[in-house]
Scaffold this active site. Structure first.
Site, short mmCIF file in Angstrom:
data_model
loop_
_atom_site.label_atom_id
_atom_site.label_comp_id
_atom_site.label_asym_id
_atom_site.label_seq_id
_atom_site.Cartn_x
_atom_site.Cartn_y
_atom_site.Cartn_z
N TYR A 145 -36.69 17.41 13.03
CA TYR A 145 -35.48 16.36 12.93
C TYR A 145 -34.54 17.17 13.49
O TYR A 145 -33.90 17.87 12.34
CB TYR A 145 -35.13 16.07 11.31
CG TYR A 145 -34.21 14.71 11.35
CD1 TYR A 145 -33.40 14.50 12.11
CD2 TYR A 145 -33.15 14.90 10.00
CE1 TYR A 145 -32.67 13.66 12.39
CE2 TYR A 145 -32.62 14.09 9.85
CZ TYR A 145 -31.95 13.48 10.96
OH TYR A 145 -30.93 12.31 10.67
N LYS A 173 -37.03 13.36 16.13
CA LYS A 173 -35.87 12.51 15.92
C LYS A 173 -34.57 12.87 15.88
O LYS A 173 -34.61 13.99 15.42
CB LYS A 173 -35.95 12.64 14.53
CG LYS A 173 -34.76 11.43 14.09
CD LYS A 173 -35.00 11.25 11.98
CE LYS A 173 -33.57 10.24 11.72
NZ LYS A 173 -33.98 10.67 10.64
#
Length: 304
Positions: A145, A173
């Site tokens: 992320y 992400k």
């Protein structure tokens, strides 16, 4: 396999449509697992291939390790084999992240979301060590992320390409918004990209992201499913129409105040959850914000 190549959702590590799911609380602030299961079931019914729980939108900073495990069990029970359950295990302490990753694997999670260590601002070598250490700790696939607006440190293109060499680091992400850097990673690795900033969903799909890790999908799941399918089919005009129609909803949920606040308000407004309770320091949406939200959801065609 190129991460930009069209393929069936089943061939992707976490499918195409994923929602960064809220964690419902009762009015006294306690965990509401019944409401969590209701939300999870609704999201999967509306086309989600995976649910990302215990992340930022899930208020992970204010839930305990034990509560996170309970939420994994409850979500798995709710969705069965219809969707993957990916759980956030990242922190700014590598040893703690490893403990959380092992607990998530033991609880039956299908994948791990690992955020860049925040606040202590490690150098890129430390960031690389953090991610690889967590990835080494279990047999689960990892979604990195990258969200420098919250962590204070971006994951550089060079670091992402190095992380791509790890067999279990399979996806990103992305909430960094670096279109040139993302394109370079896509061109030189097999990492699967999921857009983590709803205002950039179509842009990222157009350059080769395989899907979304969305907050707005709590209320626009079918629309985002249709937009993804349109991009995969090469129907950019339809994808553009959907993206533009959802602009008011994206602004209402992601740009007026903190996303978890507004998406809980939206779910309460649409009758999905009974309580919009958040844990301090987050606070519930004001009456004025809810009024704006109601108007914007209607404008976006998401409510009658």
């Amino acid at each position: 396999m190129s991460s930009s190549a069209p393929s069936a959702s089943a061939a992707l590590p976490f499918g195409r449509l994923t929602t960064a799911m809220i964690t419902p609380f009762r009015p006294d602030g306690s965990l509401d697992l019944d409401a969590a299961q209701k939300v999870a079931t609704k999201l999967v019914d509306q086309g989600n291939d995976a649910l990302v729980i215990n992340g930022t939108t899930g208020e992970a900073p204010t839930t305990t390790d034990e509560e996170k495990v309970r939420l994994i069990h409850a979500t798995l029970e709710a969705v069965g084999d219809r969707a993957k359950v990916v759980t956030g295990v990242g922190s700014n302490n590598t040893a703690h992240s490893v403990e959380c990753a092992k607990a998530a694997e033991a609880a039956g999670a299908h994948g791990l979301l690992v955020v860049t260590p925040y606040y202590n601002k490690p150098p890129q070598e430390g960031i690389k060590l953090h991610f690889t250490t967590v990835a080494d700790a279990t047999g689960l696939p990892v979604m990195v992320y990258d969200i420098p607006g919250r962590t204070g440190v971006p994951i550089t293109t060079e670091t992402l390409l190095a992380l791509a060499e790890h067999p279990r680091i399979v996806a990103v992400k992305d909430a960094k918004g670096d279109i040139a850097g993302t394109t370079k990673v896509l061109a030189n690795s097999d990492l699967f990209y999921y857009c983590g900033a709803d205002e950039l969903n179509l842009a990222w799909l157009s350059i080769g992201a395989v899907g979304l890790a969305s907050v707005v999908a709590h209320v626009a799941g079918p629309q985002y499913r249709e937009m993804i399918d349109a991009v995969v089919a090469g129907d950019l005009a339809t994808a553009q129409q959907i993206d533009r129609r959802l602009v008011p909803a994206v602004e209402a949920i992601m740009m007026r105040t903190q996303g978890a606040i507004m998406v809980k308000a939206a779910l309460k407004l649409t009758g999905v959850i009974e309580h919009g309770t958040l844990r301090s320091p987050l606070v519930e949406a004001s009456a004025e914000q809810v009024d704006w939200l109601a108007t914007d959801l209607k404008t976006a065609g998401l409510t009658a």
